[in-house]
Design a protein around this motif. Structure first.
Motif, short mmCIF file in Angstrom:
data_model
loop_
_atom_site.label_atom_id
_atom_site.label_comp_id
_atom_site.label_asym_id
_atom_site.label_seq_id
_atom_site.Cartn_x
_atom_site.Cartn_y
_atom_site.Cartn_z
N ASP A 1 0.87 -1.17 0.00
CA ASP A 1 0.00 0.00 0.00
C ASP A 1 0.91 1.22 0.00
N PRO A 2 0.55 2.29 -0.71
CA PRO A 2 1.43 3.47 -0.76
C PRO A 2 1.67 4.12 0.58
N ASP A 3 0.85 3.82 1.57
CA ASP A 3 1.05 4.39 2.90
C ASP A 3 2.42 4.05 3.47
N THR A 4 3.01 2.94 3.05
CA THR A 4 4.31 2.56 3.58
C THR A 4 5.41 3.52 3.15
N PHE A 5 5.15 4.34 2.13
CA PHE A 5 6.09 5.35 1.70
C PHE A 5 5.74 6.74 2.22
N SER A 6 4.68 6.84 2.99
CA SER A 6 4.25 8.17 3.44
C SER A 6 4.64 8.41 4.89
#
Length: 518
Positions: free
Chosen positions: A424-429
């Motif tokens: 999920d892109p949250d892991t880069f946020s």
């Protein structure tokens, strides 16, 4: 990260027989116990899940410990592992409940209870190690237990919470073996995963045996495995050439990877898309020479990623122009849009406006262990100093020392690889640019934090895309880090080992149990 894991795209696995010049086909050498030897340059920071947030440590955790949830190969959503089932209670996304699977036992033989699960999460938060995964559980307020049912109460809606507890941050430990307020340091590990850690020598090797008591999502535990840890890529290459390892994963030198031949005999190479990234992280604290945003923007305005990739990595990585890598939902090219080409004149104007003396002097630190890190540091130094605007002092440190130095704010800039924790892109946020995130560079932005929170509100993850796009624009303006490149993933194996193509994929799980003799 873990300094080193989000892989949303399905990996394109290209399986080919390959050889490196001069390597010959040798007889298969099976150990008497069937052990498969895997070589890597990744380091293990700690055997305690509360004390490590990096790729090398989590690769072990994936195999020795269980989390309530896990990811199937190529999967985009978590599935039950130590849990029988899990779900949000209601639509508010602030209470998440899991019921434990029956029959789980630690290596001591003691049955796993809901109290062990609560204990595991509580100690990660309580210990709050500088290089641990506590930041990944930033929305976790409290954990309660009712028999075998565990309830997690969150401080805010977080649709990504199931993804987070499927990682090493959610590893379940034996509460009778792990201290409540400090890390375990005796070299042991007691979990319920597909493997039992039977011996460990720091920086040398870890021996794993199949766990006959394992119950969970993995259908079949694998062969005994010996993980060997090498100090750098050259040492791993030498071990591979001499057939002292059966599988080489993370990371052979770029020149070796670039020279792989799809038509040669004797070896197999699995090449896949990857979302592993490398960032130049900038210390934004007041005492840092990079505190002023305009100085950081000037750095972003002169770095030439294409030359870095071609000169250092020989096509085994791709230039990266945003926080979220290509192939991941929400990816943009915000740094390319803001800094479309190396522009020393623009950089000089920014430094003039900041009122700083030129050349701006700062230190760049990086971890030992990969020869490409040395060449990368030299190329970045060359590029920046060629403008006459910067003077860079580069310094390599052993992995643990490097982690502690940047966590303490003792480096002005540092190179950090990031292997996605979950798909999920949250892991880069939040972990990278949220307040009190994992990179420890002092960056805090109310707008960035708001966008991170907003991106977690939706169970339908496609609805969060605009928040992630806006976040990447904020990062390109504030420049707490500069994205450099995105890796292609290579795993090499001898011709008598199967399953190497399943060893790692877009989920961030390292599946040693998929390896077998052919």
């Amino acid at each position: 990260m873990r300094s080193v894991r989000m892989r949303v795209l399905a990996s394109l696995l290209v399986l080919a027989i390959a050889a490196i010049g001069g390597w010959q086909l040798l007889p298969a050498r099976h150990d008497t116990d069937g052990t498969i030897t895997v070589g890597t340059t990744d380091s293990v920071t700690s055997l305690d899940p509360a004390g490590a947030y990096d790729a090398g440590s989590w690769a072990l955790f994936n195999n020795v410990f269980q989390s309530l949830l896990t990811f199937e190969p190529g999967g985009a959503s978590p599935v039950p592992d130590a849990a029988r089932d899990c779900a949000f209670a209601g639509n508010a996304l602030t209470v998440y409940r899991c019921t434990l699977r029956q029959g789980l036992r630690f290596s001591s033989g003691r049955e796993v209870t809901g109290a062990d699960v609560k204990y595991s999460f509580d100690r990660v938060k309580r210990i709050n190690s500088d290089v641990g995964p506590a930041s990944l559980l930033d929305t976790l307020q409290s954990v309660s237990v009712d028999g075998q049912t565990v309830s997690f109460r969150l401080t805010a809606p977080d649709a990504t919470f199931p993804y987070k507890i499927a990682t090493g941050a959610g590893a379940i430990v034996d509460r009778t073996e792990y201290p409540a307020n400090r890390l375990r340091t005796d070299g042991g590990a007691d979990g319920t995963g597909p493997y039992v850690l039977t011996s460990y020598t720091k920086d040398r090797q870890a021996r794993l045996s199949p766990n006959e008591s394992y119950r969970g999502a993995v259908q079949h535990t694998g062969r005994p495995v010996l993980m060997r840890y090498y100090e750098d890529s050259a040492a791993l290459e030498k071990a591979w050439q001499e057939r002292r390892v059966d599988v080489a994963a993370r990371t052979l030198p770029p020149a070796v990877l670039a020279g792989l031949s799809p038509s040669g005999p004797g070896r197999r190479v699995t090449e896949s898309d990857s979302t592993e990234t490398r960032d130049l992280v900038l210390n934004v604290r007041e005492n840092s020479p990079l505190h002023d945003r305009r100085v950081r923007q000037a750095l972003a305005a002169v770095i030439n990623r294409e030359k870095l990739v071609s000169q250092v990595y020989q096509g085994t990585t791709d230039p990266l122009y945003s926080l979220i890598p290509a192939g991941v939902t929400g990816h943009t090219t915000s740094f390319f849009d803001t800094y479309p080409k190396p522009d020393p004149q623009r950089a000089r104007k920014l430094l003039d406006a900041a009122g700083v003396s030129m050349p701006v002097r700062f230190t760049y630190g990086y971890a030992e262990g990969r020869e490409s890190a040395v060449a990368e540091a030299a190329e970045l130094k060359r590029q920046l100093e060629a403008t006459g605007l910067f003077y860079v002092t580069t310094k390599a440190y052993p992995w643990a020392d490097f982690q502690q130095r940047y966590a303490d704010g003792r480096l002005d800039a540092y190179g950090v690889g990031w292997v996605a924790d979950f798909p999920d892109p949250d892991t880069f946020s939040g972990p990278l640019v949220g307040t009190d995130g994992s990179l420890k560079n002092g960056y805090s932005s109310k707008e960035a934090d708001r966008l991170v929170r907003d991106g977690r509100r939706y169970e339908d993850r496609s609805r969060a895309v605009e928040d992630f796009k806006s976040l990447q624009d904020v990062v390109a303006q504030d420049v707490p880090l500069i994205p450099l490149w995105q890796r292609k993933e290579y795993v090499l194996s001898t011709e008598d080992v199967g399953g190497a193509q399943y060893l790692s994929d877009a989920t961030g799980v390292f599946r040693l149990w998929r390896l077998d003799w052919i």
